[in-house]
Design a protein around this motif. Structure first.
Motif, mmCIF file in Angstrom:
data_model
loop_
_atom_site.group_PDB
_atom_site.id
_atom_site.type_symbol
_atom_site.label_atom_id
_atom_site.label_comp_id
_atom_site.label_asym_id
_atom_site.label_seq_id
_atom_site.Cartn_x
_atom_site.Cartn_y
_atom_site.Cartn_z
ATOM 1 N N PHE A 158 10.651 8.835 -0.557
ATOM 2 C CA PHE A 158 10.650 7.369 -0.528
ATOM 3 C C PHE A 158 12.070 6.828 -0.727
ATOM 4 O O PHE A 158 12.512 5.931 -0.009
ATOM 5 C CB PHE A 158 9.718 6.836 -1.609
ATOM 6 C CG PHE A 158 9.338 5.385 -1.433
ATOM 7 C CD1 PHE A 158 9.031 4.868 -0.187
ATOM 8 C CD2 PHE A 158 9.261 4.544 -2.541
ATOM 9 C CE1 PHE A 158 8.656 3.530 -0.028
ATOM 10 C CE2 PHE A 158 8.880 3.209 -2.396
ATOM 11 C CZ PHE A 158 8.592 2.703 -1.133
ATOM 12 N N THR A 159 12.773 7.384 -1.691
ATOM 13 C CA THR A 159 14.150 6.943 -1.925
ATOM 14 C C THR A 159 15.010 7.191 -0.695
ATOM 15 O O THR A 159 15.782 6.310 -0.279
ATOM 16 C CB THR A 159 14.751 7.682 -3.129
ATOM 17 O OG1 THR A 159 13.950 7.423 -4.286
ATOM 18 C CG2 THR A 159 16.171 7.215 -3.397
ATOM 19 N N SER A 160 14.879 8.371 -0.106
ATOM 20 C CA SER A 160 15.686 8.708 1.073
ATOM 21 C C SER A 160 15.444 7.729 2.210
ATOM 22 O O SER A 160 16.384 7.272 2.873
ATOM 23 C CB SER A 160 15.368 10.135 1.531
ATOM 24 O OG SER A 160 15.649 11.070 0.516
ATOM 25 N N LEU A 161 14.177 7.383 2.429
ATOM 26 C CA LEU A 161 13.839 6.473 3.511
ATOM 27 C C LEU A 161 14.315 5.053 3.251
ATOM 28 O O LEU A 161 14.596 4.293 4.194
ATOM 29 C CB LEU A 161 12.327 6.475 3.733
ATOM 30 C CG LEU A 161 11.745 7.779 4.299
ATOM 31 C CD1 LEU A 161 10.220 7.781 4.191
ATOM 32 C CD2 LEU A 161 12.170 7.977 5.752
ATOM 33 N N LEU A 162 14.441 4.673 1.968
ATOM 34 C CA LEU A 162 14.856 3.308 1.629
ATOM 35 C C LEU A 162 16.358 3.151 1.445
ATOM 36 O O LEU A 162 16.842 2.018 1.314
ATOM 37 C CB LEU A 162 14.149 2.838 0.354
ATOM 38 C CG LEU A 162 12.659 2.532 0.453
ATOM 39 C CD1 LEU A 162 12.191 1.815 -0.817
ATOM 40 C CD2 LEU A 162 12.344 1.667 1.662
ATOM 41 N N LEU A 163 17.101 4.251 1.426
ATOM 42 C CA LEU A 163 18.535 4.145 1.183
ATOM 43 C C LEU A 163 19.258 3.209 2.159
ATOM 44 O O LEU A 163 20.100 2.407 1.729
ATOM 45 C CB LEU A 163 19.180 5.531 1.199
ATOM 46 C CG LEU A 163 19.014 6.359 -0.080
ATOM 47 C CD1 LEU A 163 19.644 7.738 0.095
ATOM 48 C CD2 LEU A 163 19.626 5.653 -1.281
ATOM 49 N N SER A 182 0.846 -1.190 0.000
ATOM 50 C CA SER A 182 0.000 0.000 0.000
ATOM 51 C C SER A 182 0.880 1.238 0.000
ATOM 52 O O SER A 182 1.708 1.435 0.907
ATOM 53 C CB SER A 182 -0.907 -0.010 1.239
ATOM 54 O OG SER A 182 -1.732 1.136 1.259
ATOM 55 N N TYR A 183 0.697 2.079 -1.028
ATOM 56 C CA TYR A 183 1.620 3.199 -1.223
ATOM 57 C C TYR A 183 0.929 4.319 -1.982
ATOM 58 O O TYR A 183 0.451 4.130 -3.098
ATOM 59 C CB TYR A 183 2.837 2.706 -2.023
ATOM 60 C CG TYR A 183 3.839 3.779 -2.362
ATOM 61 C CD1 TYR A 183 4.760 4.211 -1.425
ATOM 62 C CD2 TYR A 183 3.880 4.346 -3.637
ATOM 63 C CE1 TYR A 183 5.696 5.191 -1.731
ATOM 64 C CE2 TYR A 183 4.810 5.331 -3.961
ATOM 65 C CZ TYR A 183 5.712 5.744 -2.995
ATOM 66 O OH TYR A 183 6.633 6.708 -3.297
ATOM 67 N N ILE A 222 3.969 7.172 2.522
ATOM 68 C CA ILE A 222 5.334 6.864 2.082
ATOM 69 C C ILE A 222 6.155 6.342 3.254
ATOM 70 O O ILE A 222 6.880 5.339 3.126
ATOM 71 C CB ILE A 222 5.976 8.119 1.466
ATOM 72 C CG1 ILE A 222 5.309 8.438 0.121
ATOM 73 C CG2 ILE A 222 7.478 7.943 1.299
ATOM 74 C CD1 ILE A 222 5.717 9.770 -0.470
ATOM 75 N N ARG A 223 6.042 6.993 4.392
ATOM 76 C CA ARG A 223 6.789 6.537 5.571
ATOM 77 C C ARG A 223 6.329 5.148 6.008
ATOM 78 O O ARG A 223 7.147 4.286 6.367
ATOM 79 C CB ARG A 223 6.620 7.539 6.717
ATOM 80 C CG ARG A 223 7.333 8.865 6.482
ATOM 81 C CD ARG A 223 7.285 9.737 7.731
ATOM 82 N NE ARG A 223 8.015 10.977 7.551
ATOM 83 C CZ ARG A 223 7.507 12.120 7.122
ATOM 84 N NH1 ARG A 223 6.200 12.173 6.825
ATOM 85 N NH2 ARG A 223 8.246 13.198 6.979
#
Length: 305
Positions: free
Chosen positions: A132-137, A75-76, A84-85
């Motif tokens: 989203f990218t920042s949180l997944l790095l 879910s996004y 996103i978080r």
């Protein structure tokens, strides 16, 4: 020129067994076609979508051609930083993430705003991708050789960042705002690649654009049905439009490179290196956008300047 940079199609995607891809906006268009192709090569594919019913329908269609496909719905909603978080927290449960494909986006809607009040095109196309990218790095960094893919557009060439009105409080024109958001995508790619290199990270970033592909992204365009009919002979199908995405995500992509169709004016054709407007590699613009994005999203990638 080798197939590393020219002539790349879905047929050139190698086996991806053991790898896990997160694809945003995966229920239709380029995201669906990329997910389908990756699943067919044995990858685990996480379909990050806003509409659960559409996502499950996409998964059903993928399994019609790849019965053993390893798929998961996530879910996004890229127009909502809270979503996103939450999605990033859910992905922490995955054993590994090899590639994040930032595919979700919107194109020339009437003036609308994200849940946090950002102008929709800048909020979804850039700020959501950035957050989203920042949180997944950190999760990506745990897998050596992982990648981030950022999806831009031919429209970036006419883009200008309206620093005095990022949130469209003073004025709003659909096409300039779309072009601005797509320029932001490439400025973000430029700065992300630079900072990953400085950090010595094993994570790499690449960009892509589909040329002119007949997807439902342009649903807000007037007379879209007639337009698609007229331009179909000169455009990519969604499957063809996904070839640059697949090159960036699963092909022999070079760090920081940008890929698109190789036909006339990059409108259609097999994938290879694409052209960038001069403003898309302006270091001052890229750094400024990076800092502003942290301020607006309250998400810090914590990469060295």
């Amino acid at each position: 020129m080798s197939k590393t940079y020219s002539g790349f199609t879905e047929a050139d995607v190698s086996a991806q067994a053991g790898k896990c891809f997160v694809v945003t906006g995966a229920n239709s268009g380029l995201g669906f076609e990329a997910s389908r192709a990756l699943a067919a090569r044995g990858a685990r594919v996480i379909l990050a979508c806003r509409d659960e019913n559409k996502a499950h329908d996409a998964m059903r269609r993928i399994k019609q051609t790849t019965p053993g496909a390893d798929l998961r719905f996530l879910s996004y909603d890229q127009s909502d930083l809270d979503s996103i978080r939450h999605a990033a927290e859910e992905i922490e449960r995955e054993p590994r993430i090899d590639v994040l494909v930032n595919n979700a986006g919107v194109m020339i809607p009437p003036l609308m705003r994200t849940k946090q009040g950002f102008e929709l095109q800048f909020g979804v196309n850039h700020l959501g991708c950035f957050a989203f990218t920042s949180l997944l790095l950190p999760k990506l960094a745990a897998t050596h050789g992982s990648r981030v893919v950022v999806t831009a557009s031919l429209a970036h060439t006419s883009g200008r960042i309206d620093w005095d009105d990022l949130n469209a409080e003073k004025s709003y024109e659909r096409w300039p705002r779309y072009a601005m958001s797509k320029l932001a995508n490439l400025l973000y790619l430029f700065e992300l690649d630079r900072r990953l290199r400085i950090a010595g990270s094993s994570v790499t970033a690449a960009g892509c654009h589909p040329g002119f592909a007949t997807t439902d992204l342009g649903r807000h365009m007037p007379g879209i049905g007639i337009l698609w009919m007229l331009f179909r002979p000169f455009s990519n199908t969604p499957a063809m439009g996904a070839w640059p995405t697949l090159l960036a995500a699963a092909g022999p992509a070079a760090p920081g490179e940008y890929y698109g169709p190789q036909g006339f004016r990059e409108i259609k054709g097999s994938a290879g290196v694409a052209r960038r407007a001069h403003q898309a590699t302006d270091p001052e613009l890229a750094r400024r956008l990076w800092d502003v994005s942290i301020e607006m999203t309250d998400v810090d990638p914590c990469l060295p300047p």
